[in-house]
Motif scaffolding. Structure first.
Motif, PDB file in Angstrom:
ATOM      1  N   VAL A  52       0.846  -1.187   0.000  1.00 40.85           N
ATOM      2  CA  VAL A  52       0.000   0.000   0.000  1.00 40.85           C
ATOM      3  C   VAL A  52       0.882   1.238   0.000  1.00 40.85           C
ATOM      4  CG1 VAL A  52      -1.672   1.360   1.322  1.00 40.85           C
ATOM      5  CG2 VAL A  52      -1.929  -1.127   1.165  1.00 40.85           C
ATOM      6  N   GLN A 103      -3.215   5.855   1.366  1.00 41.07           N
ATOM      7  CA  GLN A 103      -4.629   5.598   1.599  1.00 41.07           C
ATOM      8  C   GLN A 103      -5.305   6.814   2.196  1.00 41.07           C
ATOM      9  OE1 GLN A 103      -5.882   3.006   4.957  1.00 41.07           O
ATOM     10  NE2 GLN A 103      -3.697   2.601   5.251  1.00 41.07           N
ATOM     11  N   ILE A 160      -7.422   3.465  -1.660  1.00 41.93           N
ATOM     12  CA  ILE A 160      -6.030   3.034  -1.518  1.00 41.93           C
ATOM     13  C   ILE A 160      -5.339   3.013  -2.874  1.00 41.93           C
ATOM     14  CG2 ILE A 160      -4.623   0.961  -1.099  1.00 41.93           C
ATOM     15  CD1 ILE A 160      -6.304   0.373   1.294  1.00 41.93           C
TER      16      ILE A 160
END
Length: 214
Positions: free
Chosen positions: A56, A59, A68
């Protein structure tokens, strides 16, 4: 034009992250990374799973939902098999892809319903597939935006919001105008010049926020 919705059992990272909960992932692929919209009760577990499997990068959490940007594209994990079948059967993918309850939900368009049947046959030869729905369309409506309106609306002060909403409700922006700034001042309390100042500041913020989308 015809539309079919296929539910394909999947062990991809996104499908796997939803297999034990009621969280839903919507995916827009950008080749080098994915844009995900996550909604549901167990988002933290899903995000952790995605972070471990795909990574990731960024986000945003808004109104109990998350958007995200991933480090990599899911295509790198072999989840792009649907594209070859779409091309072979002259079908179009209607984004976004959706993942829920351990499955990938694919919405497909075709001019000839026979193409949808052939697509189903090709995919089901390799994967467990269920036809969720099939229908003829007269138009294709846009989907829910990835980002909620609150993510790009400007922040107004309490007084700016009060004055702007009073002006709107009283018909200030109608043609011809249904009220004046003096009458708005009487409703919200305060002097006309002060009300006009709050109104102009609110209008400026809203104009700046929306101009880039026009």
């Amino acid at each position: 034009m015809h539309k079919a919705v296929f539910r394909i059992k999947s062990d991809s990272p996104y499908a796997g992250s939803t297999s034990q909960n009621n969280t839903r992932i919507e995916l827009w692929c950008n080749d080098h990374c994915d844009l995900l919209h996550i909604a549901g009760d167990e988002q933290t577990d899903v995000v952790e799973h995605v972070s471990m499997e795909v990574g990731v990068r960024e986000q945003i959490e808004t109104n109990g939902e998350r958007t995200i940007i991933t480090d990599a594209c899911l295509k790198e994990y072999g989840d792009d098999y649907i594209e070859a079948h779409l091309a072979a059967n002259d079908c179009l993918l209607l984004p976004p892809l959706r993942y829920e309850r351990g499955a990938k939900i694919v919405r497909v368009l075709a001019l000839d319903p026979a193409n949808l049947s052939m697509l189903y046959s090709d995919i089901s030869a390799e994967h467990e597939v269920t036809v969720e729905s099939k229908q003829e369309l007269t138009s294709v409506r846009s989907e829910t935006p990835v980002l909620a309106a609150s993510t790009f609306l400007p922040t107004l002060s309490d007084r700016q919001r009060e004055v702007f909403l009073a002006a709107f409700e009283q018909g200030y922006y109608e043609i011809p105008r249904g009220t004046t700034t003096s009458e708005i001042a009487e409703i919200v309390g305060g002097g006309r010049r002060t009300v006009e100042h709050h109104l102009r500041r609110a209008e400026e913020k809203l104009a700046n926020a929306f101009a880039e989308y026009l």
